[in-house]
Design a protein around this motif. Structure first.
Motif, mmCIF file in Angstrom:
data_model
loop_
_atom_site.group_PDB
_atom_site.id
_atom_site.type_symbol
_atom_site.label_atom_id
_atom_site.label_comp_id
_atom_site.label_asym_id
_atom_site.label_seq_id
_atom_site.Cartn_x
_atom_site.Cartn_y
_atom_site.Cartn_z
ATOM 1 N N GLY A 112 0.799 -1.214 0.000
ATOM 2 C CA GLY A 112 0.000 0.000 0.000
ATOM 3 C C GLY A 112 0.835 1.269 0.000
ATOM 4 O O GLY A 112 0.318 2.344 -0.223
ATOM 5 N N ALA A 113 2.102 1.159 0.263
ATOM 6 C CA ALA A 113 2.972 2.338 0.236
ATOM 7 C C ALA A 113 3.292 2.661 -1.218
ATOM 8 O O ALA A 113 3.737 1.809 -1.966
ATOM 9 C CB ALA A 113 4.248 2.073 1.017
ATOM 10 N N SER A 114 3.041 3.882 -1.580
ATOM 11 C CA SER A 114 3.318 4.264 -2.963
ATOM 12 C C SER A 114 4.810 4.517 -3.144
ATOM 13 O O SER A 114 5.505 4.934 -2.218
ATOM 14 C CB SER A 114 2.533 5.517 -3.343
ATOM 15 O OG SER A 114 2.951 6.595 -2.546
ATOM 16 N N HIS A 115 5.290 4.258 -4.321
ATOM 17 C CA HIS A 115 6.692 4.479 -4.629
ATOM 18 C C HIS A 115 6.908 5.956 -4.939
ATOM 19 O O HIS A 115 6.161 6.542 -5.711
ATOM 20 C CB HIS A 115 7.111 3.642 -5.841
ATOM 21 C CG HIS A 115 7.009 2.180 -5.602
ATOM 22 N ND1 HIS A 115 7.934 1.494 -4.864
ATOM 23 C CD2 HIS A 115 6.096 1.269 -5.994
ATOM 24 C CE1 HIS A 115 7.599 0.232 -4.819
ATOM 25 N NE2 HIS A 115 6.484 0.070 -5.491
ATOM 26 N N PRO A 116 7.919 6.565 -4.340
ATOM 27 C CA PRO A 116 8.188 7.967 -4.672
ATOM 28 C C PRO A 116 8.728 8.081 -6.096
ATOM 29 O O PRO A 116 9.405 7.179 -6.579
ATOM 30 C CB PRO A 116 9.242 8.384 -3.654
ATOM 31 C CG PRO A 116 9.872 7.115 -3.214
ATOM 32 C CD PRO A 116 8.835 6.052 -3.350
ATOM 33 N N THR A 117 8.407 9.160 -6.719
ATOM 34 C CA THR A 117 8.923 9.368 -8.061
ATOM 35 C C THR A 117 10.396 9.742 -7.983
ATOM 36 O O THR A 117 10.898 10.152 -6.933
ATOM 37 C CB THR A 117 8.156 10.500 -8.780
ATOM 38 O OG1 THR A 117 8.357 11.692 -8.059
ATOM 39 C CG2 THR A 117 6.684 10.167 -8.883
ATOM 40 N N LEU A 118 11.070 9.589 -9.077
ATOM 41 C CA LEU A 118 12.498 9.894 -9.118
ATOM 42 C C LEU A 118 12.747 11.368 -8.821
ATOM 43 O O LEU A 118 13.731 11.726 -8.185
ATOM 44 C CB LEU A 118 13.060 9.518 -10.494
ATOM 45 C CG LEU A 118 14.559 9.608 -10.662
ATOM 46 C CD1 LEU A 118 15.270 8.690 -9.679
ATOM 47 C CD2 LEU A 118 14.956 9.267 -12.079
ATOM 48 N N LEU A 119 11.840 12.227 -9.246
ATOM 49 C CA LEU A 119 11.982 13.659 -9.003
ATOM 50 C C LEU A 119 11.914 13.982 -7.510
ATOM 51 O O LEU A 119 12.636 14.851 -7.022
ATOM 52 C CB LEU A 119 10.893 14.417 -9.761
ATOM 53 C CG LEU A 119 11.024 15.924 -9.823
ATOM 54 C CD1 LEU A 119 12.301 16.299 -10.573
ATOM 55 C CD2 LEU A 119 9.823 16.522 -10.525
ATOM 56 N N CYS A 120 11.074 13.261 -6.773
ATOM 57 C CA CYS A 120 10.956 13.486 -5.326
ATOM 58 C C CYS A 120 12.197 13.023 -4.576
ATOM 59 O O CYS A 120 12.383 13.384 -3.420
ATOM 60 C CB CYS A 120 9.734 12.761 -4.780
ATOM 61 S SG CYS A 120 8.179 13.463 -5.324
ATOM 62 N N ILE A 121 13.010 12.223 -5.203
ATOM 63 C CA ILE A 121 14.247 11.774 -4.584
ATOM 64 C C ILE A 121 15.412 12.665 -5.010
ATOM 65 O O ILE A 121 16.244 13.059 -4.187
ATOM 66 C CB ILE A 121 14.530 10.304 -4.949
ATOM 67 C CG1 ILE A 121 13.447 9.411 -4.358
ATOM 68 C CG2 ILE A 121 15.899 9.879 -4.477
ATOM 69 C CD1 ILE A 121 13.496 7.993 -4.846
ATOM 70 N N LEU A 122 15.477 12.999 -6.278
ATOM 71 C CA LEU A 122 16.615 13.743 -6.800
ATOM 72 C C LEU A 122 16.636 15.207 -6.370
ATOM 73 O O LEU A 122 17.713 15.741 -6.105
ATOM 74 C CB LEU A 122 16.641 13.654 -8.326
ATOM 75 C CG LEU A 122 17.011 12.298 -8.901
ATOM 76 C CD1 LEU A 122 16.984 12.341 -10.416
ATOM 77 C CD2 LEU A 122 18.367 11.854 -8.410
ATOM 78 N N VAL A 123 15.500 15.859 -6.305
ATOM 79 C CA VAL A 123 15.475 17.287 -5.954
ATOM 80 C C VAL A 123 15.973 17.519 -4.525
ATOM 81 O O VAL A 123 16.884 18.334 -4.321
ATOM 82 C CB VAL A 123 14.074 17.890 -6.189
ATOM 83 C CG1 VAL A 123 13.972 19.273 -5.584
ATOM 84 C CG2 VAL A 123 13.764 17.933 -7.675
#
Length: 52
Positions: A9-20
């Motif tokens: 149920g945990a959504s995967h963070p997008t790459l942008l939410c990790i890189l920024v």
């Protein structure tokens, strides 16, 4: 069969939410390293000018 177990149920963070945030922390670290002596001087009580 393992797919429902892995996705709980945990959504995967997008790459942008990790890189920024990672990039911002990297740039902040570079800035702190570049001005470390000035920042250290602000908090160094022993070298603070006195009003004698």
């Amino acid at each position: 069969m393992g797919d429902p177990i892995l996705h709980t149920g945990a959504s995967h963070p997008t790459l942008l939410c990790i890189l920024v945030p990672a990039f911002l922390m990297f740039v902040t670290g570079l800035g702190l390293a570049a001005y470390a002596d000035r920042i250290r001087a602000w908090f160094d009580i022993a070298t603070a000018p006195t009003s004698d």
